[in-house]
Write an enzyme that holds these catalytic residues in place. Structure first.
Site, PDB file in Angstrom:
ATOM      1  N   ASP A  30     -26.544  -0.344   0.420  1.00 47.51           N
ATOM      2  CA  ASP A  30     -27.696  -0.821  -0.352  1.00 47.51           C
ATOM      3  C   ASP A  30     -27.208  -1.288  -1.723  1.00 47.51           C
ATOM      4  O   ASP A  30     -26.372  -0.654  -2.362  1.00 47.51           O
ATOM      5  CB  ASP A  30     -28.732   0.295  -0.499  1.00 47.51           C
ATOM      6  CG  ASP A  30     -30.074  -0.241  -0.959  1.00 47.51           C
ATOM      7  OD1 ASP A  30     -31.025  -0.216  -0.162  1.00 47.51           O
ATOM      8  OD2 ASP A  30     -30.177  -0.698  -2.123  1.00 47.51           O
ATOM      9  N   ASN A  86     -39.310   2.413   5.506  1.00 49.84           N
ATOM     10  CA  ASN A  86     -40.561   2.024   4.857  1.00 49.84           C
ATOM     11  C   ASN A  86     -41.211   0.930   5.690  1.00 49.84           C
ATOM     12  O   ASN A  86     -40.544  -0.016   6.111  1.00 49.84           O
ATOM     13  CB  ASN A  86     -40.287   1.521   3.441  1.00 49.84           C
ATOM     14  CG  ASN A  86     -39.731   2.613   2.546  1.00 49.84           C
ATOM     15  OD1 ASN A  86     -40.179   3.757   2.605  1.00 49.84           O
ATOM     16  ND2 ASN A  86     -38.744   2.285   1.726  1.00 49.84           N
ATOM     17  N   HIS A  99     -35.282  -2.136   8.522  1.00 49.41           N
ATOM     18  CA  HIS A  99     -34.034  -1.490   8.104  1.00 49.41           C
ATOM     19  C   HIS A  99     -34.243   0.005   7.981  1.00 49.41           C
ATOM     20  O   HIS A  99     -35.284   0.459   7.525  1.00 49.41           O
ATOM     21  CB  HIS A  99     -33.512  -2.074   6.786  1.00 49.41           C
ATOM     22  CG  HIS A  99     -34.529  -2.099   5.693  1.00 49.41           C
ATOM     23  ND1 HIS A  99     -35.527  -3.049   5.624  1.00 49.41           N
ATOM     24  CD2 HIS A  99     -34.708  -1.291   4.625  1.00 49.41           C
ATOM     25  CE1 HIS A  99     -36.272  -2.839   4.563  1.00 49.41           C
ATOM     26  NE2 HIS A  99     -35.810  -1.758   3.930  1.00 49.41           N
ATOM     27  N   HIS A 101     -32.935   3.182   6.030  1.00 49.86           N
ATOM     28  CA  HIS A 101     -32.133   3.687   4.908  1.00 49.86           C
ATOM     29  C   HIS A 101     -31.451   4.976   5.357  1.00 49.86           C
ATOM     30  O   HIS A 101     -32.096   5.840   5.959  1.00 49.86           O
ATOM     31  CB  HIS A 101     -33.027   4.056   3.716  1.00 49.86           C
ATOM     32  CG  HIS A 101     -33.729   2.922   3.054  1.00 49.86           C
ATOM     33  ND1 HIS A 101     -33.304   2.372   1.865  1.00 49.86           N
ATOM     34  CD2 HIS A 101     -34.854   2.240   3.395  1.00 49.86           C
ATOM     35  CE1 HIS A 101     -34.135   1.403   1.497  1.00 49.86           C
ATOM     36  NE2 HIS A 101     -35.084   1.299   2.401  1.00 49.86           N
TER      37      HIS A 101
HETATM   38  P1  AMP Z   1     -37.489  -1.303   1.332  1.00 46.64           P
HETATM   39  O1  AMP Z   1     -38.368  -0.915   0.168  1.00 46.64           O
HETATM   40  O2  AMP Z   1     -37.380  -0.194   2.339  1.00 46.64           O
HETATM   41  O3  AMP Z   1     -37.902  -2.612   1.931  1.00 46.64           O
HETATM   42  O4  AMP Z   1     -36.052  -1.427   0.719  1.00 46.64           O
HETATM   43  C1  AMP Z   1     -35.310  -2.605   0.635  1.00 46.64           C
HETATM   44  C2  AMP Z   1     -33.926  -2.211   0.186  1.00 46.64           C
HETATM   45  O5  AMP Z   1     -33.087  -3.335   0.314  1.00 46.64           O
HETATM   46  C3  AMP Z   1     -33.844  -1.743  -1.273  1.00 46.64           C
HETATM   47  O6  AMP Z   1     -33.297  -0.420  -1.311  1.00 46.64           O
HETATM   48  C4  AMP Z   1     -32.910  -2.770  -1.912  1.00 46.64           C
HETATM   49  O7  AMP Z   1     -32.056  -2.195  -2.890  1.00 46.64           O
HETATM   50  C5  AMP Z   1     -32.132  -3.291  -0.715  1.00 46.64           C
HETATM   51  N1  AMP Z   1     -31.603  -4.642  -0.873  1.00 46.64           N
HETATM   52  C6  AMP Z   1     -32.277  -5.749  -1.259  1.00 46.64           C
HETATM   53  N2  AMP Z   1     -31.467  -6.818  -1.271  1.00 46.64           N
HETATM   54  C7  AMP Z   1     -30.247  -6.369  -0.857  1.00 46.64           C
HETATM   55  C8  AMP Z   1     -28.985  -6.999  -0.664  1.00 46.64           C
HETATM   56  N3  AMP Z   1     -28.784  -8.313  -0.889  1.00 46.64           N
HETATM   57  N4  AMP Z   1     -27.940  -6.241  -0.234  1.00 46.64           N
HETATM   58  C9  AMP Z   1     -28.120  -4.928  -0.012  1.00 46.64           C
HETATM   59  N5  AMP Z   1     -29.289  -4.277  -0.177  1.00 46.64           N
HETATM   60  C10 AMP Z   1     -30.336  -4.987  -0.598  1.00 46.64           C
END
Ligand code: AMP
Ligand code: ZN
Length: 115
Positions: A30, A86, A99, A101
């Site tokens: 992340d 989420n 995704h 986490h």
């Molecule tokens: P969510 O709120 O579950 O949709 O989380 C999206 C996650 O994607 C967040 O923890 C971000 O930090 C992560 N994220 C967004 N863009 C990128 C990226 N380019 N590379 C890696 N992680 C990302």
């Protein structure tokens, strides 16, 4: 999905710190970690969220969950970890490409939600 950020990572159009990749799934760190270990595991095929899963996705999602445990151990989460998915507006999903986490580290994680 041409404008989906995680599809762009899958296609190699934007960089990511990849941990694992096969034909169906991709794992990468992340970009804004909230724990010493914080990586994401995604299906390569664009699926917007858990709420959008269909019967055809069962095999890849099973494979994804098997990979989660293996990758977590490899990343040093031998004593446990937390998985978070989420989903949608109420779940505060930011990126609409499904995704998982994976969060961990040497110390205990904060409690999941305040009671
Ligand atoms: P969510 O709120 O579950 O949709 O989380 C999206 C996650 O994607 C967040 O923890 C971000 O930090 C992560 N994220 C967004 N863009 C990128 C990226 N380019 N590379 C890696 N992680 C990302
Ligand atoms: Zn996507």
């Amino acid at each position: 999905m041409s404008d989906c950020i995680f599809c762009k990572i899958v296609r190699g159009e934007i960089p990511a710190s990849k941990i694992y990749e096969d034909d169906d799934i991709l794992a990468f760190h992340d970009i804004r970690p909230i724990a010493p270990v914080h990586f994401l595991v995604i299906p390569k095929r664009h699926i917007a969220s858990v709420a959008d899963l269909g019967a055809d996705d069962a095999e890849v999602m099973g494979k994804l969950m098997v990979a989660v445990g293996k990758l977590a151990r490899e990343q040093g989460c031998s004593d446990g970890f937390r998985t978070i998915i989420n989903t949608g507006r109420v779940g505060l999903q930011e990126v609409y490409h499904l995704h998982v986490h994976v969060l961990g580290g040497p110390e205990l994680l904060p409690s999941m939600l305040k009671r």
